[in-house]
Scaffold this motif. Structure first.
Motif, PDB file in Angstrom:
ATOM      1  N   ILE A 116       9.754  -9.439  -7.028  1.00 33.44           N
ATOM      2  CA  ILE A 116       8.454  -9.812  -7.624  1.00 33.44           C
ATOM      3  C   ILE A 116       7.521  -8.609  -7.756  1.00 33.44           C
ATOM      4  CG2 ILE A 116       8.596 -12.200  -6.797  1.00 33.44           C
ATOM      5  CD1 ILE A 116       6.164 -11.143  -4.860  1.00 33.44           C
ATOM      6  N   GLU A 117       8.063  -7.417  -7.682  1.00 36.85           N
ATOM      7  CA  GLU A 117       7.169  -6.258  -7.661  1.00 36.85           C
ATOM      8  C   GLU A 117       6.246  -6.187  -8.876  1.00 36.85           C
ATOM      9  OE1 GLU A 117       9.027  -2.441  -7.149  1.00 36.85           O
ATOM     10  OE2 GLU A 117       9.868  -2.444  -9.133  1.00 36.85           O
ATOM     11  N   LYS A 118       6.691  -6.592 -10.030  1.00 35.34           N
ATOM     12  CA  LYS A 118       5.824  -6.555 -11.223  1.00 35.34           C
ATOM     13  C   LYS A 118       4.645  -7.512 -11.057  1.00 35.34           C
ATOM     14  CE  LYS A 118       8.279  -3.882 -14.134  1.00 35.34           C
ATOM     15  NZ  LYS A 118       8.400  -2.579 -13.536  1.00 35.34           N
ATOM     16  N   GLU A 119       4.928  -8.712 -10.537  1.00 40.31           N
ATOM     17  CA  GLU A 119       3.860  -9.718 -10.342  1.00 40.31           C
ATOM     18  C   GLU A 119       2.795  -9.260  -9.340  1.00 40.31           C
ATOM     19  OE1 GLU A 119       7.449 -12.619 -10.681  1.00 40.31           O
ATOM     20  OE2 GLU A 119       7.204 -10.453 -10.583  1.00 40.31           O
ATOM     21  N   ILE A 120       3.187  -8.387  -8.418  1.00 36.91           N
ATOM     22  CA  ILE A 120       2.212  -7.932  -7.424  1.00 36.91           C
ATOM     23  C   ILE A 120       1.668  -6.540  -7.731  1.00 36.91           C
ATOM     24  CG2 ILE A 120       3.032  -9.495  -5.608  1.00 36.91           C
ATOM     25  CD1 ILE A 120       4.515  -7.115  -4.330  1.00 36.91           C
ATOM     26  N   GLY A 121       1.891  -6.091  -8.968  1.00 36.83           N
ATOM     27  CA  GLY A 121       1.276  -4.850  -9.422  1.00 36.83           C
ATOM     28  C   GLY A 121       2.022  -3.588  -9.086  1.00 36.83           C
ATOM     29  N   LEU A 122       3.307  -3.689  -8.805  1.00 35.73           N
ATOM     30  CA  LEU A 122       4.098  -2.516  -8.477  1.00 35.73           C
ATOM     31  C   LEU A 122       5.121  -2.229  -9.562  1.00 35.73           C
ATOM     32  CD1 LEU A 122       4.713  -3.253  -4.703  1.00 35.73           C
ATOM     33  CD2 LEU A 122       3.055  -1.664  -5.676  1.00 35.73           C
ATOM     34  N   ALA A 179      -5.101   6.981   9.288  1.00 37.47           N
ATOM     35  CA  ALA A 179      -6.079   7.043   8.191  1.00 37.47           C
ATOM     36  C   ALA A 179      -5.584   6.277   6.961  1.00 37.47           C
ATOM     37  CB  ALA A 179      -6.366   8.492   7.822  1.00 37.47           C
ATOM     38  N   PHE A 180      -4.281   6.013   6.908  1.00 36.46           N
ATOM     39  CA  PHE A 180      -3.699   5.318   5.766  1.00 36.46           C
ATOM     40  C   PHE A 180      -3.846   3.807   5.944  1.00 36.46           C
ATOM     41  CE2 PHE A 180      -0.187   3.175   3.636  1.00 36.46           C
ATOM     42  CZ  PHE A 180      -0.378   3.619   2.342  1.00 36.46           C
ATOM     43  N   ALA A 181      -4.306   3.141   4.896  1.00 32.97           N
ATOM     44  CA  ALA A 181      -4.435   1.677   4.879  1.00 32.97           C
ATOM     45  C   ALA A 181      -5.138   1.167   6.138  1.00 32.97           C
ATOM     46  CB  ALA A 181      -3.073   1.020   4.689  1.00 32.97           C
ATOM     47  N   ARG A 182      -6.327   1.693   6.372  1.00 33.79           N
ATOM     48  CA  ARG A 182      -7.092   1.323   7.573  1.00 33.79           C
ATOM     49  C   ARG A 182      -7.388  -0.166   7.681  1.00 33.79           C
ATOM     50  NH1 ARG A 182     -11.548   6.090   7.702  1.00 33.79           N
ATOM     51  NH2 ARG A 182     -10.037   7.739   8.019  1.00 33.79           N
ATOM     52  N   GLY A 183      -7.436  -0.833   6.529  1.00 33.98           N
ATOM     53  CA  GLY A 183      -7.744  -2.266   6.530  1.00 33.98           C
ATOM     54  C   GLY A 183      -6.614  -3.135   7.055  1.00 33.98           C
ATOM     55  N   VAL A 184      -5.439  -2.547   7.193  1.00 32.16           N
ATOM     56  CA  VAL A 184      -4.291  -3.301   7.697  1.00 32.16           C
ATOM     57  C   VAL A 184      -4.278  -3.192   9.221  1.00 32.16           C
ATOM     58  CG1 VAL A 184      -1.774  -3.459   7.759  1.00 32.16           C
ATOM     59  CG2 VAL A 184      -2.937  -2.954   5.603  1.00 32.16           C
ATOM     60  N   LYS A 226       5.512   4.082  -7.777  1.00 32.02           N
ATOM     61  CA  LYS A 226       4.783   2.868  -7.390  1.00 32.02           C
ATOM     62  C   LYS A 226       5.725   1.660  -7.317  1.00 32.02           C
ATOM     63  CE  LYS A 226       0.271   4.272  -9.272  1.00 32.02           C
ATOM     64  NZ  LYS A 226       0.338   5.502  -8.606  1.00 32.02           N
ATOM     65  N   SER A 227       6.909   1.911  -6.793  1.00 29.59           N
ATOM     66  CA  SER A 227       7.951   0.893  -6.794  1.00 29.59           C
ATOM     67  C   SER A 227       8.512   0.649  -5.398  1.00 29.59           C
ATOM     68  CB  SER A 227       9.087   1.325  -7.721  1.00 29.59           C
ATOM     69  OG  SER A 227      10.140   0.403  -7.683  1.00 29.59           O
ATOM     70  N   LEU A 228       9.043  -0.545  -5.221  1.00 29.59           N
ATOM     71  CA  LEU A 228       9.739  -0.899  -3.987  1.00 29.59           C
ATOM     72  C   LEU A 228      11.219  -0.583  -4.067  1.00 29.59           C
ATOM     73  CD1 LEU A 228       8.069  -4.388  -3.603  1.00 29.59           C
ATOM     74  CD2 LEU A 228       7.714  -2.455  -2.055  1.00 29.59           C
ATOM     75  N   GLN A 229      11.713  -0.347  -5.266  1.00 27.56           N
ATOM     76  CA  GLN A 229      13.154  -0.209  -5.476  1.00 27.56           C
ATOM     77  C   GLN A 229      13.764   0.928  -4.660  1.00 27.56           C
ATOM     78  OE1 GLN A 229      14.580  -2.790  -6.972  1.00 27.56           O
ATOM     79  NE2 GLN A 229      12.515  -3.546  -7.349  1.00 27.56           N
ATOM     80  N   ASP A 230      13.014   2.010  -4.464  1.00 29.15           N
ATOM     81  CA  ASP A 230      13.543   3.129  -3.682  1.00 29.15           C
ATOM     82  C   ASP A 230      12.754   3.360  -2.392  1.00 29.15           C
ATOM     83  OD1 ASP A 230      11.213   4.068  -4.821  1.00 29.15           O
ATOM     84  OD2 ASP A 230      12.062   5.950  -5.524  1.00 29.15           O
ATOM     85  N   LEU A 231      11.931   2.384  -2.014  1.00 29.62           N
ATOM     86  CA  LEU A 231      11.137   2.509  -0.785  1.00 29.62           C
ATOM     87  C   LEU A 231      12.043   2.310   0.425  1.00 29.62           C
ATOM     88  CD1 LEU A 231       8.312   2.859   0.472  1.00 29.62           C
ATOM     89  CD2 LEU A 231       8.070   0.372   0.356  1.00 29.62           C
ATOM     90  N   THR A 232      11.926   3.200   1.399  1.00 26.46           N
ATOM     91  CA  THR A 232      12.749   3.111   2.606  1.00 26.46           C
ATOM     92  C   THR A 232      11.894   2.719   3.809  1.00 26.46           C
ATOM     93  OG1 THR A 232      12.398   5.434   3.203  1.00 26.46           O
ATOM     94  CG2 THR A 232      14.294   4.934   1.756  1.00 26.46           C
ATOM     95  N   ALA A 282       0.831  -1.208   0.000  1.00 21.55           N
ATOM     96  CA  ALA A 282       0.000   0.000   0.000  1.00 21.55           C
ATOM     97  C   ALA A 282       0.868   1.262   0.000  1.00 21.55           C
ATOM     98  CB  ALA A 282      -0.946  -0.005   1.201  1.00 21.55           C
ATOM     99  N   VAL A 283       1.936   1.260   0.782  1.00 17.12           N
ATOM    100  CA  VAL A 283       2.840   2.417   0.820  1.00 17.12           C
ATOM    101  C   VAL A 283       3.478   2.620  -0.559  1.00 17.12           C
ATOM    102  CG1 VAL A 283       4.935   3.399   1.829  1.00 17.12           C
ATOM    103  CG2 VAL A 283       3.303   2.208   3.299  1.00 17.12           C
ATOM    104  N   ALA A 284       3.938   1.544  -1.169  1.00 13.75           N
ATOM    105  CA  ALA A 284       4.568   1.657  -2.490  1.00 13.75           C
ATOM    106  C   ALA A 284       3.590   2.204  -3.524  1.00 13.75           C
ATOM    107  CB  ALA A 284       5.107   0.297  -2.932  1.00 13.75           C
ATOM    108  N   LEU A 285       2.342   1.805  -3.431  1.00 18.74           N
ATOM    109  CA  LEU A 285       1.340   2.232  -4.419  1.00 18.74           C
ATOM    110  C   LEU A 285       1.059   3.731  -4.397  1.00 18.74           C
ATOM    111  CD1 LEU A 285      -1.213  -0.721  -4.286  1.00 18.74           C
ATOM    112  CD2 LEU A 285       0.100   0.039  -6.288  1.00 18.74           C
ATOM    113  N   VAL A 286       1.303   4.404  -3.291  1.00 18.15           N
ATOM    114  CA  VAL A 286       1.036   5.844  -3.231  1.00 18.15           C
ATOM    115  C   VAL A 286       2.279   6.681  -3.548  1.00 18.15           C
ATOM    116  CG1 VAL A 286      -0.903   5.601  -1.642  1.00 18.15           C
ATOM    117  CG2 VAL A 286       1.383   6.042  -0.716  1.00 18.15           C
TER     118      VAL A 286
END
Length: 190
Positions: free
Chosen positions: A181-187, A146-151, A128-134, A120-124
């Motif tokens: 696997i980021e492409k397979e999971i839609g990122l 308020a972010f990703a309330r379902g988690v 939309k990538s994990l490659q530079d996500l910290t 969810a964090v990567a998607l915003v």
């Protein structure tokens, strides 16, 4: 034990929504990553992660049966008891009273919700990538209720506690586990 392809086909037999398949792939990747780090059976852990929510779409009307229906399906298909028990234990305190005890069960419990949160964090993010996500970016969103309330952050915190690992460390490792696997999971798709 089924092959990975057979397990994926079984998952897709019971789950049609692509979001559920992508979640299963993410949990599988995280479980394989941690199995390797812990010197455990990557196929066993990976397939357990892949099939942990096999009954998700079957139990939407009766959420209290989640994990129980899945455990029954896997038992009928001849999966080993440790896989069946792990599926039951990932719903501990939510829909199951089976407490995670083995290392595989503890990791499954801890990473299930966390993979969803990190995705969810990567998607915003712009790429939309994990490659530079910290880890810092994930922790910032963690504080935003308020972010990703379902988690369920409490489940993640409980998982971190039973693993005896710092949250920041687990977040960093799950990010690394999901990158390939980021492409397979839609990122990673601007």
């Amino acid at each position: 034990m089924m092959s990975r392809d057979e397990a994926l086909a079984l998952l897709e037999q019971y789950n049609k929504e692509q979001s559920h398949i992508k979640h299963a792939l993410a949990v599988e990747a995280a479980m394989r990553y941690f199995a390797e780090k812990e010197g455990e059976d990557g196929d066993l852990w990976g397939i357990t992660g892949l099939l942990h929510d096999i009954d998700w779409e079957l139990t939407q009307e009766t959420p209290e049966k989640h994990t129980h229906v899945g455990a029954s399906i896997l038992e009928e298909k001849g999966f080993p008891p440790e896989v069946v028990r792990a599926v039951l234990s990932h719903g501990w305190g939510i829909c199951s009273d089976v407490e995670p005890q083995s290392l595989m069960e503890k990791y499954l419990y801890a990473v299930d919700e966390l993979t969803g949160f990190i995705t969810a964090v990567a998607l915003v993010r712009p790429g939309k990538s994990l490659q530079d996500l910290t880890v810092k970016s994930v922790k910032k969103k963690w504080k935003d209720k308020a972010f990703a309330r379902g988690v369920d952050r409490e489940v993640i915190a409980k998982g971190v506690e039973i693993l005896g690992r710092p949250l920041e460390e687990l977040i960093g490792e799950v990010i690394e586990a999901l990158k390939p696997i980021e492409k397979e999971i839609g990122l990673g798709e601007n």
